[in-house]
Every structure is written in structure tokens, then in C-alpha cells.
Motif scaffolding. Structure first.
Motif, PDB file in Angstrom:
ATOM      1  N   MET A   1       0.838  -1.198   0.000  1.00 15.48           N
ATOM      2  CA  MET A   1       0.000   0.000   0.000  1.00 15.48           C
ATOM      3  C   MET A   1       0.871   1.245   0.000  1.00 15.48           C
ATOM      4  O   MET A   1       1.918   1.279   0.645  1.00 15.48           O
ATOM      5  N   ASN A   2       0.424   2.264  -0.744  1.00 16.40           N
ATOM      6  CA  ASN A   2       1.144   3.537  -0.753  1.00 16.40           C
ATOM      7  C   ASN A   2       0.217   4.658  -0.287  1.00 16.40           C
ATOM      8  O   ASN A   2      -0.968   4.437  -0.012  1.00 16.40           O
ATOM      9  N   LYS A   3       0.772   5.857  -0.221  1.00 17.53           N
ATOM     10  CA  LYS A   3       0.029   7.007   0.308  1.00 17.53           C
ATOM     11  C   LYS A   3      -1.238   7.288  -0.509  1.00 17.53           C
ATOM     12  O   LYS A   3      -2.315   7.534   0.057  1.00 17.53           O
ATOM     13  N   GLU A   4      -1.129   7.247  -1.841  1.00 16.52           N
ATOM     14  CA  GLU A   4      -2.268   7.579  -2.692  1.00 16.52           C
ATOM     15  C   GLU A   4      -3.425   6.602  -2.490  1.00 16.52           C
ATOM     16  O   GLU A   4      -4.588   7.007  -2.377  1.00 16.52           O
ATOM     17  N   THR A   5      -3.112   5.311  -2.433  1.00 18.58           N
ATOM     18  CA  THR A   5      -4.151   4.293  -2.235  1.00 18.58           C
ATOM     19  C   THR A   5      -4.812   4.446  -0.871  1.00 18.58           C
ATOM     20  O   THR A   5      -6.043   4.356  -0.739  1.00 18.58           O
ATOM     21  N   PHE A   6      -3.996   4.688   0.140  1.00 21.23           N
ATOM     22  CA  PHE A   6      -4.515   4.852   1.495  1.00 21.23           C
ATOM     23  C   PHE A   6      -5.468   6.036   1.582  1.00 21.23           C
ATOM     24  O   PHE A   6      -6.573   5.935   2.135  1.00 21.23           O
TER      25      PHE A   6
END
Length: 331
Positions: A1-6
């Protein structure tokens, strides 16, 4: 998971976590819960990684600390995963010993993730509870569970609970259909469309599925036996009973039983509230089962008990017999 998805898929949790960090008011323990295919572990790991990010309040994935975290060598982080094996007292004691000192890296906190914390022995749960009752400053826990009611009530009361949402499971299933899973020798792992559908309801990323298939090849056999049972159940109770008894004689590895029970549990739980989904290969079986609520609830209870005992080398004959008996009484 990355910042954008979160930020896109978990906006409520993201807002709360960012506000807590800005105000320096983080809790010492969080219990993240959701459906089987919610990205519980991924979210917990991302939040843990964010705590030591050197550039931002949410993990950037590029700074030295984030890089060490992603390589699994961060000295101030521990992971205990109850996905495939029961969490025992020794694992919790090892965690306590490792966190007896302050963070090794300046400005960081000690953080640990316990995935599927409900799959824990009573002794281990009591040991963890003592740790949560007397938290040290600079220590933060992220616990996850797909069934928070099974988490010790005193552990729940000492944690902040947050729901993690699923990330477009139908689209995920279609992506899995186009994904090629290879074993350690580079040979393709044969996965039917039915197996892929079940995996899309159980996991939230292709990486997690790939890791599971490499670590636990017993999935294929356990799922095949569950699928055989369900297909027989659609026609006759006698055939379903015989298929489970055949599985009992054939399977030697208790991990196969784990997957047999997990598959059945997933179908039984969905049958309580069946949804109109033409992609679901178990749809007709679930609709048939949905007419027998009492049998479903009995079956779910039996299967949950079987999963709690999955690390014990125990023949499931008696549990299978009870399952068939409860279904036949109401079916």
C-alpha cells in the motif's frame, strides 16, 4: 500500500491518523477490523511505516527509514502474523523482550503489528494484555482482526477500533484472472476461476496471495476438497458427507484442513446475506443454504471452532460429522 491508495480508499482512517499525528495524540494501540478481503495487514504495515518516515506524516516509501522498513530490516518494528499459524505465548514474550529498550533510531517509535490477533492462544492473549495495560511511552501497536468479537474483550477495551474498507473486490477478482502465479521453480501454479474468486474474497493483494501460495502449497488441496463438498451439498447430504470423509482419509497435513474450513466458512457466512453477484461460483449453493439460517449459524460455529484448533494435529472426522448433522437437521 502507498500514500495515494490509502488516502483514496481509507479517507476516514487517514483523516483521523493525520490529525492524531499533527496533535501528537497517537493512541498506544489500534484494532483495525474489516471483511476477509479488506487490506487489514497492508493498512497496519503502512501506518507502522509512516510512524518512522523521515519526510512526511504518511510513509513516502523513499526515505532511508521507509526503505529499511520495506526491506524488513527496520530495527524498531516487529510483525507477528496470525494468518497462517496460531500466535503463541513464546511469540509475544519475544516481542516484549525486543521492546524492553527504547527505539534504536533517533526520533522513532517502537511499533509492532499483530495480524489476525484473534488467532491467539489464551496464554498469549493474557501476556499481550499485560503489555497493553502498562504501555511504555513511544510504543504503538496495530492489531488486526476480521472478527473483532473474538478478540479478548479487555484487549478491545484498551485499543481504538477502526474499520478498514475493502478495495473494489470485483475488480480485484478480474485482475487476478489475468495474473500468473509462479512457484519457486518458475512453474505456473494452477488456479481455477473458483479458487481465484475465493482468494479475492480472502486477500486484498496479489502479492499477499503469491506469498501464501509459496509458503503454504496445501491451499490447492484444501480448497479442492471444500469445492467438492459444496458441489456435493448442492445435490445430496449423503454425497457431501462422503466427500468430507474421503478428505479425512486422504489429507495428512492439518494445513489442508485449515483451507477446507476457511473456504466453507467464507461460503456459509456469505450465505447468511447472499448478494446478487453473477461472478460468484457458489451463488446457487449460497442461495440454497440461505433458506436455513439455523443450520448456517450452527455450521459457522463449528467451522470457527475447527479453525481455532487448526494447529493441533487433530482428525476432523468428529467436526465433519457434527457439521453434516446440524445441516441435515435443518436442511
Amino acid at each position: 500500500m502507498n500514500k495515494e491508495t490509502f488516502l483514496k480508499y481509507e479517507p476516514k482512517l487517514a483523516k483521523f491518523f493525520l490529525n492524531s499525528r499533527k496533535q501528537n495524540r497517537l493512541s498506544h494501540a489500534y484494532l483495525l477490523y474489516g471483511e476477509n478481503n479488506a487490506p487489514l495487514k497492508e493498512v497496519a504495515l503502512f501506518l507502522a511505516q509512516s510512524l518512522s518516515c523521515e519526510r512526511d506524516l504518511l510513509a513516502c516509501g523513499e526515505c532511508p527509514s521507509c526503505q529499511r522498513f520495506e526491506k524488513g530490516i527496520h530495527p524498531d518494528f516487529r510483525l507477528i502474523d496470525g494468518k497462517l499459524e496460531t500466535i503463541k505465548k513464546e511469540s509475544i514474550k519475544s516481542l516484549l523482550e525486543g521492546f524492553s529498550l527504547s527505539a534504536l533510531e533517533k526520533g522513532h517509535v517502537l511499533c509492532y503489528v499483530i495480524n489476525e490477533v484473534d488467532n491467539i492462544t489464551e496464554e498469549a492473549a493474557n501476556t499481550l494484555l499485560k503489555f497493553l495495560e502498562e504501555p511504555k511511552e513511544g510504543q504503538i501497536a496495530f492489531l488486526t482482526s476480521t472478527n473483532p468479537t473474538r478478540v479478548l474483550k479487555t484487549i478491545r477495551s484498551r485499543s481504538l477500533l477502526f474499520r478498514v474498507e475493502t478495495i473494489d473486490p470485483l475488480s480485484f477478482y478480474h485482475r487476478l484472472e489475468k495474473t500468473e502465479f509462479l512457484d519457486e521453480k518458475g512453474k505456473r501454479i494452477p488456479l481455477s476461476a473458483t479458487a481465484l474468486y475465493f482468494l479475492s474474497k480472502t486477500y486484498s493483494s496479489s502479492k499477499e496471495i503469491r506469498d501464501m501460495l509459496l509458503e503454504d502449497p496445501s491451499f490447492l488441496e484444501g480448497f479442492a476438497d471444500a469445492e467438492m463438498f459444496l458441489n456435493e451439498l448442492a445435490h445430496s447430504l449423503k454425497g457431501a458427507k462422503l466427500s468430507l470423509l474421503e478428505s479425512n482419509h486422504r489429507i495428512k497435513d492439518s494445513k489442508c484442513y485449515n483451507w477446507l474450513y476457511r473456504t466453507l466458512l467464507c461460503v456459509f457466512q456469505e450465505a447468511l446475506f447472499p448478494k446478487e453477484n453473477p461472478e460468484n461460483p457458489f451463488r446457487e449453493i449460497e442461495l440454497s443454504l440461505s433458506q436455513h439460517d439455523k443450520a448456517l449459524l450452527e455450521g459457522i460455529g463449528i467451522l470457527e471452532k475447527a479453525l481455532r484448533l487448526r494447529q493441533i494435529n487433530l482428525s476432523p472426522t468428529a467436526l465433519c460429522a457434527r457439521l453434516i448433522q446440524r445441516i441435515s437437521e435443518e436442511y
